[in-house]
Scaffold this active site. Structure first.
Site, mmCIF file in Angstrom:
data_model
loop_
_atom_site.group_PDB
_atom_site.id
_atom_site.type_symbol
_atom_site.label_atom_id
_atom_site.label_comp_id
_atom_site.label_asym_id
_atom_site.label_seq_id
_atom_site.Cartn_x
_atom_site.Cartn_y
_atom_site.Cartn_z
ATOM 1 N N SER A 1 0.825 -1.207 0.000
ATOM 2 C CA SER A 1 0.000 0.000 0.000
ATOM 3 C C SER A 1 0.858 1.254 0.000
ATOM 4 O O SER A 1 1.954 1.278 0.578
ATOM 5 C CB SER A 1 -0.855 -0.029 1.271
ATOM 6 O OG SER A 1 -1.353 1.240 1.544
ATOM 7 N N GLU B 1 0.406 3.514 1.830
ATOM 8 C CA GLU B 1 0.525 3.907 3.239
ATOM 9 C C GLU B 1 1.904 3.585 3.811
ATOM 10 O O GLU B 1 2.264 4.103 4.860
ATOM 11 C CB GLU B 1 -0.557 3.233 4.075
ATOM 12 C CG GLU B 1 -1.969 3.707 3.774
ATOM 13 C CD GLU B 1 -2.258 5.132 4.258
ATOM 14 O OE1 GLU B 1 -1.548 5.614 5.162
ATOM 15 O OE2 GLU B 1 -3.187 5.746 3.721
ATOM 16 N N TYR C 1 -1.571 0.628 10.178
ATOM 17 C CA TYR C 1 -1.773 -0.127 8.935
ATOM 18 C C TYR C 1 -0.543 -0.011 8.030
ATOM 19 O O TYR C 1 -0.034 -1.010 7.516
ATOM 20 C CB TYR C 1 -3.024 0.392 8.219
ATOM 21 C CG TYR C 1 -3.244 -0.207 6.856
ATOM 22 C CD1 TYR C 1 -3.716 -1.500 6.707
ATOM 23 C CD2 TYR C 1 -2.964 0.527 5.699
ATOM 24 C CE1 TYR C 1 -3.904 -2.050 5.457
ATOM 25 C CE2 TYR C 1 -3.155 -0.013 4.440
ATOM 26 C CZ TYR C 1 -3.624 -1.309 4.327
ATOM 27 O OH TYR C 1 -3.801 -1.850 3.082
HETATM 28 P P1 GDP Z 1 -7.685 5.447 3.332
HETATM 29 O O1 GDP Z 1 -6.852 6.249 2.398
HETATM 30 O O2 GDP Z 1 -7.373 3.999 3.254
HETATM 31 O O3 GDP Z 1 -7.644 5.986 4.715
HETATM 32 O O4 GDP Z 1 -9.183 5.541 2.779
HETATM 33 P P2 GDP Z 1 -10.495 6.243 3.344
HETATM 34 O O5 GDP Z 1 -11.494 6.154 2.248
HETATM 35 O O6 GDP Z 1 -10.915 5.672 4.655
HETATM 36 O O7 GDP Z 1 -10.098 7.760 3.606
HETATM 37 C C1 GDP Z 1 -9.632 8.595 2.582
HETATM 38 C C2 GDP Z 1 -9.500 10.011 3.119
HETATM 39 O O8 GDP Z 1 -10.780 10.567 3.366
HETATM 40 C C3 GDP Z 1 -8.735 10.124 4.451
HETATM 41 O O9 GDP Z 1 -7.817 11.185 4.342
HETATM 42 C C4 GDP Z 1 -9.821 10.467 5.457
HETATM 43 O O10 GDP Z 1 -9.350 11.249 6.564
HETATM 44 C C5 GDP Z 1 -10.779 11.274 4.603
HETATM 45 N N1 GDP Z 1 -12.120 11.344 5.140
HETATM 46 C C6 GDP Z 1 -12.843 12.467 5.351
HETATM 47 N N2 GDP Z 1 -14.030 12.182 5.893
HETATM 48 C C7 GDP Z 1 -14.090 10.836 6.025
HETATM 49 C C8 GDP Z 1 -15.104 9.947 6.517
HETATM 50 O O11 GDP Z 1 -16.172 10.355 6.946
HETATM 51 N N3 GDP Z 1 -14.803 8.610 6.472
HETATM 52 C C9 GDP Z 1 -13.617 8.149 5.978
HETATM 53 N N4 GDP Z 1 -13.389 6.822 5.941
HETATM 54 N N5 GDP Z 1 -12.640 8.971 5.521
HETATM 55 C C10 GDP Z 1 -12.878 10.303 5.538
#
Ligand code: GDP
Length: 326
Positions: A130, A132, A154
């Site tokens: 990833s 990440e 993660y």
């Molecule tokens: P990630 O890249 O694996 O963390 O995928 P996510 O879809 O969970 O999050 C992508 C981005 O969206 C991150 O920077 C989160 O902080 C942002 N984000 C903003 N609001 C939300 C929310 O309500 N839910 C999630 N999951 N992410 C959010």
């Protein structure tokens, strides 16, 4: 024709990969966890097809924290290729359950490498790493040579697993590959990811089933692609003469706000009337400048994403409209 084993077959990537491998004429064995709420919805269409299930698609119960069972499945199936897609893949959740995230993602991968090493005919291994692992990178875009600097549990677990895959390739000569992947989504994405959450909420609001959408940081930016594009590269990587690591990315950054605007517009709605911020959804740490350079995948594999960001969000929103209306 090849025999493939997929851990995490019921997940987003597992389901698209299964469809692709079946198209290529492979026999596919999936490893599923015996949980009380077994969710097979993403592969139900294959599972309930008598021409496929029990003929070219088989499911086995095993778990990565139960090495004996997994070893037994490996010996029985004797796969040519293993796609190790199982694991907790939500970054936000990894702050809540860091130990089990590392147990599955880091130790689970190491255990599998150990099992493959012991096989009389070691299978080829695909490991989904990833972006990440780069966390707070000094350079942007990142490529296969960018140093690892994870900023969440993660990313840290994935960095361990990625390096172990490289070590087993170099030390024991295993055909083991890492795809260092940026976010990839689809209508089959889990509901706690922001793309799916937004598309689903826009559709629910349109259908009068919900009135508002609470989000965390809408300025957060990611390199978002389509899972269907990405699984093509999984397969291609294992068909190469030499095992190697590849970045898979679109090379384009978009914000959470961009998703909001496309999803709400697709539903004919004004997002300003429905979207609110909830400070509880802000993350303790956000990765910075995560943008991928997939030049190597393009050069060696001839791989390029074909589905645009706009088409992805529109497809996801339309799928939610259909799902919620039925
Ligand atoms: P990630 O890249 O694996 O963390 O995928 P996510 O879809 O969970 O999050 C992508 C981005 O969206 C991150 O920077 C989160 O902080 C942002 N984000 C903003 N609001 C939300 C929310 O309500 N839910 C999630 N999951 N992410 C959010």
């Amino acid at each position: 024709m090849n025999t493939a084993l997929i851990t995490g077959i019921t997940g987003q990537d597992g389901s698209y990969l299964t469809e692709l491998l079946l198209e290529h004429g492979c026999t596919v064995h999936g490893v599923v966890r015996r949980t009380s709420a077994l969710s097979r919805s993403r592969i139900d269409h294959l599972y309930s097809d008598p021409a496929i299930y029990g003929k070219r698609l088989f499911l086995h119960y095993a778990d990565l924290d139960d090495p004996t069972t997994l070893r037994r499945v490996l010996n029985k199936v004797a796969p040519d290729e293993i796609y190790h897609l199982a694991g907790q893949s939500h970054v936000g959740l990894s702050f809540e359950i860091p130990e089990s995230t590392c147990e599955m993602t880091a130790m689970g991968t190491l255990r599998l490498l150990e099992m493959i090493r012991d096989l009389p005919r070691p299978a080829k291994l695909f490991h989904p790493s990833s972006s990440e692992i780069f966390g707070a990178p000094e350079q942007s875009p990142q490529d296969e040579g960018t140093p690892f600097k994870p900023v969440n549990p993660y990313g840290c677990a994935k960095a361990f697993a990625t390096q172990m895959v490289a070590i087993y390739r170099q030390t024991f000569g295993l055909f083991a590959c890492n795809a260092i992947m940026y976010n990839h989504e689809s209508p089959r994405r889990g509901e706690n990811f922001v793309t799916r959450k937004i598309c689903r909420a826009a559709a629910a609001i349109k259908l009068g089933q919900q009135s508002e959408l609470m989000l965390g940081d809408t300025s957060a930016r990611r390199d978002w692609g389509h899972s269907r594009d990405y699984v093509r590269a999984f397969w291609q990587m294992l068909q190469q003469p030499k095992a190697d690591d590849y970045v898979l990315a679109t090379g384009q950054l978009h914000s959470v706000q961009d998703i909001v605007e496309i999803a709400f517009t697709t539903c004919g709605l004004d997002w300003r009337q429905h979207v609110k911020q909830d400070a509880r959804l802000l993350r303790p740490a956000e990765p910075q400048r995560l943008l991928g350079n997939a030049a190597k995948a393009k050069r060696v594999l001839g791989w390029e994403p074909q589905i645009s960001f706009r088409a992805l969000i529109e497809e996801m929103t339309r799928a939610e409209l259909e799902r919620l209306a039925s």
